[in-house]
Write a protein that holds these residues in place. Structure first.
Motif: not given
Length: 327
Positions: A12, A43, A48, A75
């Motif tokens: 992440t 984003l 994310t 994404e």
């Protein structure tokens, strides 16, 4: 934006976005279009990890998140939760029954408009259902391809161990900040022993560590801080005064108090991924910039000493009016 890994391989961004306030705002009404803009801007910035839950709203938060990520699913590391049930009067209870887990997952997938959840949390632990039964059902969701990784929230170290024995826990979501240091004593050593990441919620102390709240602040009755002990009576003045040294240090480093507090949190380990919540693009951008802040070991120690464990006046939250809540 830098990346981090939670648990057994869930990559992440180093900082995420908590979406709860987009439908449970601290005063005022929620603005869906503003919330969607904020998620999409996250984003754009490489943030994310987007965090929601079925109880936020309830249900409407997942719908907003689903609209925001439409067309950009690749994404997103999407985290949602199950387990807190609200009745028509807003009273809360906890449900960990296997059949409830399966039903909640399917409903969340539909509201979000996705075919799998990246990180699925048990939001609270039910005292009347063994955690092993709940996690057995959660592991079935992984086997079915509906969920990639599993998480747990506000559970004791012992309960985390029990869940992890059924299926690997990727992340534990807990309140953790300079004002809430309790996870450091027992939980964090357990998580690191087991290879589990920590996802701190309320990393800015429900706004106290943002530096934007004064001792004379008042809150709308819809605002959860209106009944939060840290904002009651003399506590709010003591807490605002406690961050003044942090404010001075932030000014010296040309940072905001929030950025300094988040940077300290990020330095607690590469397995820590805070999720500050906001529906404001400007606040999002301020928070995300904390990832680039370089603190020395001396800085980290100094900040921790300025706000040592136990400095916050008042409990971190009002007693939760939930039944069937375990550990």
């Amino acid at each position: 934006m830098r990346s981090r890994t939670l648990g057994q391989g869930l990559v992440t961004s180093a900082i995420g976005l908590g979406c709860m306030g987009m439908t449970q705002p601290r005063g005022g009404g929620a603005d869906e279009s503003e919330s969607i803009r904020t998620i999409r801007r996250a984003l754009d910035l490489g943030v994310t990890l987007i965090d929601t839950a079925d109880t936020y709203g309830p249900h409407t938060n997942e719908v907003i998140v689903g609209k925001a990520i439409a067309g950009r699913r690749s994404e997103v590391v999407l985290a949602t939760k199950f387990g807190i049930v609200k009745d028509a009067q807003g009273r809360r209870s906890v449900d960990g029954r296997p059949e409830y887990v399966r039903r909640c997952c399917d409903a969340s997938l539909a509201r979000l408009g996705i075919d799998h959840i990246d990180l699925y949390y048990q939001h609270r632990i039910a005292s009347d259902v063994p955690v092993e039964e709940t996690w057995g059902a959660m592991s079935e969701l992984v086997a079915a391809g509906k969920v990639r990784y599993l998480g747990i929230s506000e559970a004791s170290a012992a309960t985390v161990r029990r869940a992890h024995a059924v299926h690997p826990v990727a992340a534990s979501q807990n309140e953790y900040s300079l004002f809430t240091r309790e996870p450091e004593s027992e939980l964090m050593p357990t998580l690191r022993e087991l290879g589990i990441g920590l996802v701190p919620y309320s990393p800015l102390g429900k706004g106290l560590l943002s530096g934007a709240i004064g001792a004379d602040a008042t809150f709308d009755t819809k605002d959860s801080r209106a009944i939060n002990p840290r904002y009651q009576g003399d506590n709010i003045g003591r807490n605002v005064a406690a961050i003044e040294p942090l404010r001075e240090l932030a000014r010296a480093k040309d940072l905001t108090v929030a950025q300094l507090a988040l940077a300290w949190l990020l330095r607690q380990g590469p397995d820590v991924v805070p999720i500050p919540g906001t529906r404001s693009v400007s606040r999002l951008e301020e928070n995300a910039a904390a990832v680039a802040v370089e603190l020395t070991g001396e800085d980290v120690a100094r900040i921790g000493a300025l706000l040592p464990p136990g400095i916050a006046a008042g409990d971190r939250r009002a007693a939760e009016p939930m039944v069937n809540a375990g550990a």
